[in-house]
Design a protein around this motif. Sequence first.
Motif, short mmCIF file in Angstrom:
data_model
loop_
_atom_site.label_atom_id
_atom_site.label_comp_id
_atom_site.label_asym_id
_atom_site.label_seq_id
_atom_site.Cartn_x
_atom_site.Cartn_y
_atom_site.Cartn_z
N ALA A 1 0.86 -1.19 0.00
CA ALA A 1 0.00 0.00 0.00
C ALA A 1 0.90 1.24 0.00
N PRO A 2 0.50 2.25 -0.77
CA PRO A 2 1.34 3.46 -0.77
C PRO A 2 1.28 4.18 0.58
N SER A 3 2.42 4.65 1.03
CA SER A 3 2.41 5.48 2.24
C SER A 3 2.11 6.91 1.83
N LEU A 4 1.78 7.75 2.83
CA LEU A 4 1.50 9.15 2.54
C LEU A 4 2.74 9.81 1.91
N GLU A 5 3.90 9.34 2.37
CA GLU A 5 5.14 9.88 1.85
C GLU A 5 5.28 9.57 0.35
N ASP A 6 4.92 8.32 -0.01
CA ASP A 6 4.96 7.94 -1.43
C ASP A 6 4.07 8.87 -2.25
N VAL A 7 2.88 9.13 -1.68
CA VAL A 7 1.92 9.99 -2.38
C VAL A 7 2.53 11.36 -2.62
N PHE A 8 3.13 11.93 -1.56
CA PHE A 8 3.64 13.30 -1.68
C PHE A 8 4.86 13.38 -2.56
N ILE A 9 5.71 12.37 -2.50
CA ILE A 9 6.89 12.39 -3.37
C ILE A 9 6.44 12.39 -4.83
N LYS A 10 5.39 11.58 -5.09
CA LYS A 10 4.90 11.51 -6.46
C LYS A 10 4.26 12.83 -6.89
N VAL A 11 3.47 13.42 -5.97
CA VAL A 11 2.81 14.69 -6.29
C VAL A 11 3.84 15.77 -6.61
N ILE A 12 4.89 15.82 -5.80
CA ILE A 12 5.92 16.84 -6.00
C ILE A 12 6.68 16.58 -7.29
N ARG A 13 6.96 15.28 -7.56
CA ARG A 13 7.69 14.92 -8.77
C ARG A 13 6.86 15.28 -10.01
N ASP A 14 5.57 14.96 -9.95
CA ASP A 14 4.68 15.28 -11.08
C ASP A 14 4.61 16.79 -11.30
N ALA A 15 4.54 17.54 -10.19
CA ALA A 15 4.44 19.00 -10.31
C ALA A 15 5.71 19.56 -10.94
N GLY A 16 6.86 18.96 -10.58
CA GLY A 16 8.14 19.41 -11.13
C GLY A 16 8.23 19.12 -12.62
N ALA A 17 7.62 17.95 -13.06
CA ALA A 17 7.68 17.57 -14.46
C ALA A 17 6.76 18.43 -15.30
N ARG A 18 5.72 18.97 -14.64
CA ARG A 18 4.74 19.78 -15.35
C ARG A 18 5.35 21.14 -15.68
N PRO A 19 5.06 21.67 -16.86
CA PRO A 19 5.59 23.02 -17.14
C PRO A 19 5.01 24.05 -16.19
N GLY A 20 5.81 24.97 -15.79
CA GLY A 20 5.39 25.99 -14.84
C GLY A 20 4.28 26.86 -15.41
N PRO A 21 3.50 27.49 -14.58
CA PRO A 21 2.38 28.32 -15.03
C PRO A 21 2.88 29.62 -15.65
#
Lengths: 367, 321
Positions: free
Chosen positions: B301-321
């Motif tokens: 099961a994903p830990s909360l930490e896994d979730v946040f690392i992924k969220v931050i990584r995805d945000a970094g991959a996304r082009p900035g606004p």
Amino acid sequence: MIRRILAVTVKELLQLRRDWRTALALLGMPVLLLMIYGYALSFDVQDIRLAVVDSSRSAASRQLLQAFLQSGYFVQVAVLDDPRPLDALFDSGRAQAALVIPRDLAADLAARRPTGVQFVLDGSDSQTANTILGYARQIVATAGPPLAGLELEPRVAARPLVWYNPNLESSIFLVPGLLAFILMVSSVIATALAVVREKERGTMESLRATPLLALELLLGKTLPYLLVASVAAATSLALAWALFEVPVRGDIVWLAAVTVLFLAGGLGWGVFISTLADTQQVAFQLGLLSSMLPTLLLSGFIFPISSMPPALQAISHIVPARYYIAALREIVLKGVGPEVWWSEALALVAYGAVVLVLATARTVRSL
Amino acid sequence: MSAARPAAAPETVVSARELSRRFGDFVAVDRVSFEVERGEIFGFLGSNGAGKTTTIRILCGLLAPSSGTASVAGFDVATEAARIKTRIGYMSQRFSLYADLSVDENLRFWGGAYRLWGAELESRRGWALAAAGLEELRSTLVRELPGGYRQRLALGCALLHRPPVVFLDEPTGGVDPEARRRFWDLIDELAAGGTTVFVTTHSMDEAERCHRVALMHAGRLLALDTIRALKAAFPAGCVLDLASPQPVAAMTLLEGTPGIEDVALFGDRVHVVVDSPERAAGVAAALASGGQPPTAIEPGAPSLEDVFIKVIRDAGARPGP
């Protein structure tokens, strides 16, 4: 509002009680400084080397000379018949002052003609010269009448009368200034540190999140220091009276009122400093510099304001100690009431008000 | 693990709309929007410098927003800060007690600052002493109190005037787990009583106890939901738990393998996050070829930490606004 100010005051007093070192410093330092400065900082001059040119060689001239020597201020280094060697004596520093008694002194006195003795001074140190001149005038004035067993007064060219401080003792003149100096330095630093301490420890942030108003906080914080500084002031004054025989001729109530006004301004300035500084170290240095130097140099404490260059005289108008010292001398030494020093008191009120408004405005914005 | 939400009808107590705060060129808070309801424990997560404290300071009326609006207990932070201050409790990151005063003296002072006096102050002081478990230590100087007691006392001070909202800025830093657990029991009670708790933390354990969590990173709000919903949104089949006779060696081996997003040790088990379900199948093979075959491998099961690392990584991959 009163209750919240009191809540802050009670807390501050409790902290001060635990922090006995600070409390001791606040109470003890003024007393210690007063003793050190009171004894060390004296313009009194002793063992003045006096040369005498006695062309009169009369009972009157001997009596005058005795009066000088018995005053305890003068020691006789030379007795001459002729004033010409005086130059050499002054140049070599063997004499600091000379008393030149004219040939006709006894005759003039007997004939009730106006007469005088010449007093020559080494003026290279004007402060000392002034003091010596003060002594000499006093001696001539008081030794005058018995000199010929006659009324000398109308015949003496100038008969200086020194009021309030007949012996021109500098400690009496200096103690009011010293008091102002000590109170200013300790009140400014105590409050500046008390406010900055909250910033340093992080409690200021929590205080700001409460409904406590900046004015409530500042008044609550300065009140205990006003109390402590007042006690220190009273102690210092009592000590000045006991040790240096500084007379308190005026009304003690006026004295207290003017002192509280002065302290309020100093405390307000301390709060203002605290809005500029983020650490106790910086607050201490800013507080020390901004209170010590002007109070020492520009207040008339040591250097008379009337003899300063115009620019410095102008600056001295914003130094609160200037007004306090002037008022204090009026009250302590002359014993006069507010009809004489009301303008000084008003200046202190104005200073306190301006500083408090500045400090509150800055506190609201910057803390 | 997250506690049940109160049943009362939702009522917005804190709201932020496009809230921003700049310091010169630095954007500390970047167009953040959220709403917090009455009785909710709202967790604000993020690393240091993510903008959590700046946001709290704006909400407490200590700092004006550069743009956007926010309201607390129905009052606007920019124009009605004085009113807000009577309705919030604030426990700052830095110590908000006087160490040279006793427990009682602190409570009296903060009560006075919150405009309490007389019988009301006495009764609230008694309440705070009981809630913090400090009745026996009321005359002790705060500097002599253990950290856990201090934290509970600071919370008690912030709650003396019964504020509808409390802001707790990293309240349990440097406190042992037992004290932390007691502190959070107190927070649960508060929320159950209808107090809204807004808490910042960078501890995942604490985040698990919040009803909803918001993740801040570099001034932006990247995710906001319940723990369950955040975990459910994590792609299926990307988490593996494996047992190995030499877990550290296995971990080191996997860290260099492409497609492995994160490897962590939990007891004797290795927690592995991969970037896609297809990649999961290759993990056992990679270990075997490296000479560290796992003794067991199963979906985790994903830990909360896994979730946040992924969220931050995805945000970094996304082009900035």
